[in-house]
Design a protein around this motif. Structure first.
Motif, PDB file in Angstrom:
ATOM      1  N   TRP A   1      -0.769  -0.818  -5.918  1.00 46.77           N
ATOM      2  CA  TRP A   1      -1.785  -1.001  -4.725  1.00 46.77           C
ATOM      3  C   TRP A   1      -3.006  -0.407  -5.284  1.00 46.77           C
ATOM      4  CZ3 TRP A   1      -3.178  -3.955  -0.854  1.00 46.77           C
ATOM      5  CH2 TRP A   1      -4.028  -3.327  -0.041  1.00 46.77           C
TER       6      TRP A   1
ATOM      7  N   MET B   1       0.873  -1.220   0.038  1.00 48.56           N
ATOM      8  CA  MET B   1      -0.015  -0.060  -0.059  1.00 48.56           C
ATOM      9  C   MET B   1       1.130   1.201  -0.219  1.00 48.56           C
ATOM     10  SD  MET B   1      -2.674   1.026   3.056  1.00 48.56           S
ATOM     11  CE  MET B   1      -3.572  -0.321   3.113  1.00 48.56           C
TER      12      MET B   1
ATOM     13  N   HIS C   1      -6.546   4.979   1.138  1.00 50.35           N
ATOM     14  CA  HIS C   1      -5.977   3.774   0.418  1.00 50.35           C
ATOM     15  C   HIS C   1      -7.025   2.663   0.135  1.00 50.35           C
ATOM     16  CE1 HIS C   1      -1.832   5.224   0.202  1.00 50.35           C
ATOM     17  NE2 HIS C   1      -1.925   5.481   1.505  1.00 50.35           N
TER      18      HIS C   1
END
Length: 385
Positions: free
Chosen positions: A191, A184, A235
Motif C-alpha cells: 500500500w 491498506m 496511511h
C-alpha cells in the motif's frame, strides 16, 4: 525553492493581486471571490455541443478543446477563476495505465491492482521519467488558456493519491472502497509503495500545470471521506503531503506595494522596496471529510475546501480560525427556488466570515441538470454583496 518563470501570471503581476489569489493567501477581500467545482462541463449547452463525438479523456488531452472548455464558464458566469478542465485519471493515462471513462459509470481500469505483485508491475513506471514530452498536451492547454484569461487566475487540478489508488485497487468506482482499505491493512508495504507512486504521478501532473501558468493548485480527494481519521493520518496523509511537495516549492516575489517582481524595476522606488516571497497557493478539498479537516490542512495546504455537510464556521473552529476556507454551497440548492438559494448563500457567506478569508464555492460539483442562468445570477449576487 524554485522561482516561477518571469512570464508566469503570478510573477508578471497579472494574477498576483486577484481576489482569488489574495483570498487564498489569507487576505479577506471586499468582494468575496467565487468559482464552482465542475463549472465547466455538462451543465453548459456549449460544452455538450463541443463534446459531440469526443470521448472524455480524449477531450482532456486535446489542448485546444480542453482550453476552450475551461474558458466557457468564465465567459458565461464571470467567475473569479478558471479551473483547468481535466480528469483525475489523466496522469494514469499518460503513464500508460489502461483506463477509460465509461459514460454513466466513471473511471474503469483495464486491470485492477490488488496484490503486491500487481503494485510491483505498476510501479515499474517511474513518474520521475515522465517529463515535458509526456505532459505536453497539458502544458499547451494551460498556456492557451492563460493567454485568454488575462487577469483571471487559472487553478490547476489533480486527484489526491488515495483517490487514484482507490480507483486502481477497486478497478473502478466503489461505494465503500473496501478493497483499497483492505490492502491498506493487509499489506501495508504494498500500500505504501502504491501511494508513493500515485503521489509522485499526480504531483508531477499538478506541477506541470502550475509551471505552465496556473496561479493556484487544488488537490481533490474524492474518496477520503471513506476513511477514519486514524487511517487517513497513518496511511494517506504522508502521500498527500508528498504529492503537494511537487508544488510546495514554487515561489514568486512581489514588491512591498504588491506588484509582482519581473526582474526589471520600473522606478527607483520599486528597486528599493521590500520584496516578499510567496508560494503558489494550494487548496485541499475532500468529500465527506469534516472529521479530517485539520489533518488535510497539515499535509501542506494553504486553504481547505469544505463540503456541504459541515457549516463553515464549525469548519473554521476545527481549524483554529486561522485557515482560509473554500465552500460550501449545497449543490442541491441550485435547483431550489431563488429565494431559498439566496438565503442559503447569504448564510454561507456569513459563516465564512469566521475564517481569515473565504472563497465561495459549492460543497461539491455543479450537478449536470443545473440551469446555467442560476450560476450566473449567483455570481452576480455574491459580487454585488
Amino acid at each position: 525553492m524554485t522561482t516561477l518563470d518571469p512570464t508566469h501570471p503570478l510573477r508578471a503581476g497579472s494574477t498576483s493581486s486577484s481576489r482569488l489569489v489574495r483570498a487564498y493567501q489569507g487576505v479577506r477581500q471586499e468582494v468575496t471571490p467565487v468559482w464552482f467545482m465542475r463549472q465547466a462541463g455538462r451543465s453548459l449547452p456549449e460544452y455538450r455541443e463541443l463534446r459531440v463525438g469526443t470521448r472524455m479523456l480524449d477531450a482532456c488531452l486535446d489542448p485546444a478543446l480542453a482550453s476552450e472548455i475551461t474558458l466557457q464558464p468564465v465567459r458565461r458566469h464571470g467567475v473569479d477563476a478558471g479551473i483547468f478542465f481535466s480528469d483525475i485519471v489523466i496522469p494514469l493515462r499518460l503513464a500508460g495505465v489502461d483506463v477509460d471513462i465509461v459514460p454513466g459509470k466513471g473511471p474503469v481500469m483495464g486491470e485492477a491492482v490488488r496484490t503486491a505483485d500487481d503494485v510491483a508491475r505498476l510501479t515499474e513506471i517511474d513518474p520521475a521519467s515522465l517529463g515535458d514530452d509526456t505532459f505536453a498536451p497539458i502544458i499547451e492547454a494551460v498556456k492557451l488558456t492563460i493567454a485568454e484569461l488575462d487577469e483571471t487566475p487559472l487553478i490547476g487540478f489533480a486527484g489526491a493519491p488515495f483517490t487514484l489508488a482507490a480507483y486502481l485497487v477497486e478497478g473502478g468506482p466503489s461505494k465503500d472502497h473496501i478493497r483499497a482499505r483492505t490492502l491498506m491493512h493487509a499489506d501495508p508495504a504494498a500500500w505504501a509503495k502504491l501511494m508513493a507512486w500515485t503521489a509522485d504521478l499526480t504531483g508531477a501532473f499538478l506541477r506541470a500545470q502550475v509551471l505552465a501558468g496556473a496561479s493556484a493548485a487544488q488537490l481533490f480527494d474524492s474518496w477520503a471521506g471513506a476513511l477514519s481519521l486514524g487511517d487517513y493520518t497513518e496511511h494517506v496523509a504522508p502521500a498527500s503531503s508528498r504529492a503537494l511537495s511537487h508544488v510546495r516549492d514554487l515561489t514568486y516575489d512581489v514588491s512591498e506595494a504588491g506588484e509582482a517582481e519581473t526582474g526589471e524595476a520600473e522606478t527607483a522606488e520599486v528597486e528599493t522596496a521590500e520584496v516578499e516571497t510567496r508560494n503558489v497557493p494550494i487548496v485541499h478539498f475532500g468529500v465527506g471529510t469534516g472529521e479530517l479537516l485539520k489533518a488535510m490542512h497539515e499535509v501542506g495546504a494553504d486553504v481547505v475546501g469544505v463540503d456541504y455537510r459541515i457549516p463553515l464556521d464549525e469548519a473554521s473552529r476545527r481549524l483554529g480560525h486561522v485557515v482560509p476556507l473554500q465552500g460550501n454551497v449545497d449543490p442541491a440548492m441550485l435547483n431550489a427556488p431563488w429565494e431559498v438559494l439566496e438565503a442559503h448563500v447569504t448564510d454561507v457567506l456569513a459563516r465564512g466570515t469566521d475564517a481569515p478569508a473565504h472563497v465561495l464555492n459549492l460543497g461539491h460539483g455543479v450537478p449536470p441538470d443545473t440551469d446555467p442562468a442560476v450560476l450566473t445570477r449567483l455570481v452576480e449576487f455574491v459580487h454585488e454583496r
